[in-house]
Design a protein around this motif. Structure first.
Motif, PDB file in Angstrom:
ATOM      1  N   LEU A  41       0.934  -1.392  -0.194  1.00  0.00           N
ATOM      2  CA  LEU A  41       0.105  -0.088  -0.099  1.00  0.00           C
ATOM      3  C   LEU A  41       0.666   1.202  -0.099  1.00  0.00           C
ATOM      4  CD1 LEU A  41      -2.729  -1.361   2.480  1.00  0.00           C
ATOM      5  CD2 LEU A  41      -3.072  -1.013  -0.072  1.00  0.00           C
ATOM      6  N   ALA A  42       1.761   0.881   0.631  1.00  0.00           N
ATOM      7  CA  ALA A  42       3.015   2.447   0.869  1.00  0.00           C
ATOM      8  C   ALA A  42       3.635   2.678  -0.811  1.00  0.00           C
ATOM      9  CB  ALA A  42       4.010   1.866   1.613  1.00  0.00           C
ATOM     10  N   ALA A  43       3.138   1.728  -1.442  1.00  0.00           N
ATOM     11  CA  ALA A  43       4.152   1.819  -3.087  1.00  0.00           C
ATOM     12  C   ALA A  43       2.997   2.258  -3.206  1.00  0.00           C
ATOM     13  CB  ALA A  43       5.194   0.286  -3.689  1.00  0.00           C
ATOM     14  N   ALA A  44       1.768   1.952  -2.996  1.00  0.00           N
ATOM     15  CA  ALA A  44       0.978   2.968  -4.092  1.00  0.00           C
ATOM     16  C   ALA A  44       0.699   3.731  -3.897  1.00  0.00           C
ATOM     17  CB  ALA A  44      -0.323   1.219  -4.158  1.00  0.00           C
ATOM     18  N   ALA A  45       0.853   4.262  -2.566  1.00  0.00           N
ATOM     19  CA  ALA A  45       0.630   6.018  -2.363  1.00  0.00           C
ATOM     20  C   ALA A  45       1.199   6.599  -3.084  1.00  0.00           C
ATOM     21  CB  ALA A  45       0.168   5.506  -0.483  1.00  0.00           C
ATOM     22  N   VAL A  46       2.714   6.147  -2.997  1.00  0.00           N
ATOM     23  CA  VAL A  46       3.982   7.231  -3.311  1.00  0.00           C
ATOM     24  C   VAL A  46       3.730   6.841  -4.964  1.00  0.00           C
ATOM     25  CG1 VAL A  46       5.787   6.855  -3.655  1.00  0.00           C
ATOM     26  CG2 VAL A  46       5.391   6.131  -1.853  1.00  0.00           C
ATOM     27  N   VAL A  47       3.405   6.138  -5.657  1.00  0.00           N
ATOM     28  CA  VAL A  47       3.127   5.857  -6.860  1.00  0.00           C
ATOM     29  C   VAL A  47       2.041   6.773  -7.546  1.00  0.00           C
ATOM     30  CG1 VAL A  47       2.068   4.442  -9.177  1.00  0.00           C
ATOM     31  CG2 VAL A  47       3.939   4.030  -8.174  1.00  0.00           C
ATOM     32  N   GLY A  48       0.668   7.000  -6.768  1.00  0.00           N
ATOM     33  CA  GLY A  48      -0.616   7.310  -7.178  1.00  0.00           C
ATOM     34  C   GLY A  48      -0.134   9.201  -6.700  1.00  0.00           C
ATOM     35  N   ALA A  49       0.835   9.550  -5.835  1.00  0.00           N
ATOM     36  CA  ALA A  49       1.492  10.584  -5.372  1.00  0.00           C
ATOM     37  C   ALA A  49       2.010  11.265  -6.916  1.00  0.00           C
ATOM     38  CB  ALA A  49       1.493  10.839  -4.161  1.00  0.00           C
ATOM     39  N   ALA A  50       2.911  10.200  -6.846  1.00  0.00           N
ATOM     40  CA  ALA A  50       3.483  10.789  -8.075  1.00  0.00           C
ATOM     41  C   ALA A  50       2.859  10.536  -9.035  1.00  0.00           C
ATOM     42  CB  ALA A  50       4.265   9.723  -8.752  1.00  0.00           C
ATOM     43  N   ALA A  51       1.621  10.361  -9.707  1.00  0.00           N
ATOM     44  CA  ALA A  51       1.001  10.569 -11.321  1.00  0.00           C
ATOM     45  C   ALA A  51       0.464  11.883 -10.977  1.00  0.00           C
ATOM     46  CB  ALA A  51       0.287   9.052 -11.203  1.00  0.00           C
ATOM     47  N   VAL A  52      -0.342  12.172  -9.461  1.00  0.00           N
ATOM     48  CA  VAL A  52      -0.960  13.298  -9.632  1.00  0.00           C
ATOM     49  C   VAL A  52      -0.511  14.328  -9.063  1.00  0.00           C
ATOM     50  CG1 VAL A  52      -2.195  13.879  -7.069  1.00  0.00           C
ATOM     51  CG2 VAL A  52      -3.252  11.889  -7.294  1.00  0.00           C
ATOM     52  N   ILE A  53       0.800  14.192  -8.826  1.00  0.00           N
ATOM     53  CA  ILE A  53       1.775  15.469  -9.141  1.00  0.00           C
ATOM     54  C   ILE A  53       2.320  15.771 -10.158  1.00  0.00           C
ATOM     55  CG2 ILE A  53       4.359  16.594  -8.341  1.00  0.00           C
ATOM     56  CD1 ILE A  53       3.387  15.359  -5.504  1.00  0.00           C
ATOM     57  N   GLY A  54       2.876  15.112 -11.149  1.00  0.00           N
ATOM     58  CA  GLY A  54       3.105  14.841 -12.305  1.00  0.00           C
ATOM     59  C   GLY A  54       1.554  15.374 -13.683  1.00  0.00           C
ATOM     60  N   THR A  55       0.387  14.719 -12.921  1.00  0.00           N
ATOM     61  CA  THR A  55      -0.499  14.952 -13.929  1.00  0.00           C
ATOM     62  C   THR A  55      -1.016  16.607 -13.778  1.00  0.00           C
ATOM     63  OG1 THR A  55      -1.635  12.909 -13.426  1.00  0.00           O
ATOM     64  CG2 THR A  55      -3.121  14.926 -14.260  1.00  0.00           C
ATOM     65  N   ALA A  56      -0.878  16.889 -12.642  1.00  0.00           N
ATOM     66  CA  ALA A  56      -0.674  19.089 -11.908  1.00  0.00           C
ATOM     67  C   ALA A  56       0.042  19.214 -13.016  1.00  0.00           C
ATOM     68  CB  ALA A  56      -0.890  19.222  -9.949  1.00  0.00           C
ATOM     69  N   VAL A  57       1.342  19.452 -12.993  1.00  0.00           N
ATOM     70  CA  VAL A  57       1.790  19.963 -13.538  1.00  0.00           C
ATOM     71  C   VAL A  57       1.535  19.983 -14.829  1.00  0.00           C
ATOM     72  CG1 VAL A  57       5.030  19.823 -13.797  1.00  0.00           C
ATOM     73  CG2 VAL A  57       3.784  19.257 -11.594  1.00  0.00           C
ATOM     74  N   TRP A  58       1.652  18.579 -15.122  1.00  0.00           N
ATOM     75  CA  TRP A  58       1.410  18.887 -16.928  1.00  0.00           C
ATOM     76  C   TRP A  58       0.800  19.950 -17.549  1.00  0.00           C
ATOM     77  CZ3 TRP A  58      -3.100  17.792 -18.911  1.00  0.00           C
ATOM     78  CH2 TRP A  58      -2.984  16.677 -20.594  1.00  0.00           C
ATOM     79  N   ALA A  59      -0.667  19.665 -16.151  1.00  0.00           N
ATOM     80  CA  ALA A  59      -2.234  20.510 -16.794  1.00  0.00           C
ATOM     81  C   ALA A  59      -1.689  21.660 -16.546  1.00  0.00           C
ATOM     82  CB  ALA A  59      -3.000  20.329 -16.190  1.00  0.00           C
ATOM     83  N   LEU A  60      -0.748  22.721 -15.586  1.00  0.00           N
ATOM     84  CA  LEU A  60      -0.029  24.050 -15.428  1.00  0.00           C
ATOM     85  C   LEU A  60       0.826  24.424 -16.736  1.00  0.00           C
ATOM     86  CD1 LEU A  60       0.915  24.186 -11.799  1.00  0.00           C
ATOM     87  CD2 LEU A  60      -0.946  25.095 -12.929  1.00  0.00           C
ATOM     88  N   VAL A  61       1.226  23.221 -17.490  1.00  0.00           N
ATOM     89  CA  VAL A  61       2.587  23.862 -18.699  1.00  0.00           C
ATOM     90  C   VAL A  61       1.558  23.859 -19.309  1.00  0.00           C
ATOM     91  CG1 VAL A  61       4.312  22.652 -19.737  1.00  0.00           C
ATOM     92  CG2 VAL A  61       4.336  22.760 -16.854  1.00  0.00           C
ATOM     93  N   ARG A  62       0.212  22.766 -19.300  1.00  0.00           N
ATOM     94  CA  ARG A  62      -0.304  22.787 -20.367  1.00  0.00           C
ATOM     95  C   ARG A  62      -0.621  24.557 -20.461  1.00  0.00           C
ATOM     96  NH1 ARG A  62      -4.618  18.650 -22.430  1.00  0.00           N
ATOM     97  NH2 ARG A  62      -4.810  19.806 -24.969  1.00  0.00           N
ATOM     98  N   ALA A  63      -1.331  24.570 -19.818  1.00  0.00           N
ATOM     99  CA  ALA A  63      -2.728  25.967 -19.824  1.00  0.00           C
ATOM    100  C   ALA A  63      -0.704  26.962 -19.513  1.00  0.00           C
ATOM    101  CB  ALA A  63      -2.784  25.993 -18.077  1.00  0.00           C
ATOM    102  N   TYR A  64      -0.397  27.354 -19.358  1.00  0.00           N
ATOM    103  CA  TYR A  64       0.331  27.822 -19.585  1.00  0.00           C
ATOM    104  C   TYR A  64       1.473  28.415 -20.831  1.00  0.00           C
ATOM    105  CZ  TYR A  64       4.679  31.299 -19.096  1.00  0.00           C
ATOM    106  OH  TYR A  64       6.012  32.544 -19.483  1.00  0.00           O
ATOM    107  N   ALA A  65       0.901  27.285 -21.604  1.00  0.00           N
ATOM    108  CA  ALA A  65       2.036  27.200 -22.776  1.00  0.00           C
ATOM    109  C   ALA A  65       0.553  27.520 -23.970  1.00  0.00           C
ATOM    110  CB  ALA A  65       2.123  25.838 -23.647  1.00  0.00           C
ATOM    111  N   ARG A  66      -0.721  27.949 -23.505  1.00  0.00           N
ATOM    112  CA  ARG A  66      -1.670  28.065 -24.512  1.00  0.00           C
ATOM    113  C   ARG A  66      -2.128  28.988 -25.225  1.00  0.00           C
ATOM    114  NH1 ARG A  66      -6.137  23.455 -24.720  1.00  0.00           N
ATOM    115  NH2 ARG A  66      -5.155  22.029 -26.022  1.00  0.00           N
TER     116      ARG A  66
END
Length: 97
Positions: free
Chosen positions: A72-97
Motif C-alpha cells: 500500500l505504501a508503494a501504491a500511495a507513492v505511485v499515486g502521489a507521483a501520478a497526481v503531482i505529474g498530472t498537475a504539473v502537466w496541466a499547469l504547463v499546458r495551460a501556460y503554453a496555450r
C-alpha cells in the motif's frame, strides 16, 4: 509504604512551563512564574520547532505504515507521483496555450 518514602525524598519534576510548589519567598515565586511564562511563550511562539516536530511525527507514522503495509505504501507513492505529474502537466499546458 515504599511509594511514601520515595515521594517524601524525591522531588517531583516540574516541566519548563510549570511553577514548582512550595516556594514561600514572594520574590522567588515571582521569578519562577516569570521563568515559566517566558518558557511557555517560547514553546508557543517557536513555530519552526513546532512544524519540525509535526513533520518528524508524520515521517515516523509514514515509516511505520511502510513497515506494516509495504504494498500500500508503494501504491500511495505511485499515486502521489501520478497526481503531482498530472498537475504539473496541466499547469504547463495551460501556460503554453
Amino acid at each position: 509504604m515504599d511509594s511514601d518514602v520515595r515521594n517524601s525524598r524525591t522531588p517531583i519534576p516540574v516541566p519548563r512551563t510549570g511553577v514548582p510548589l512550595g516556594i514561600t519567598d514572594p520574590v522567588e515565586q515571582a521569578r519562577a512564574e516569570l521563568k515559566a511564562a517566558l518558557a511557555a511563550i517560547e514553546v508557543k511562539a517557536n513555530v519552526p520547532r513546532r512544524v519540525g516536530d509535526a513533520v518528524e511525527d508524520k515521517v515516523a507514522k509514514a515509516r511505520e505504515f511502510r513497515r506494516r503495509e509495504p504494498g500500500l505504501a508503494a501504491a500511495a507513492v505511485v499515486g502521489a507521483a501520478a497526481v503531482i505529474g498530472t498537475a504539473v502537466w496541466a499547469l504547463v499546458r495551460a501556460y503554453a496555450r
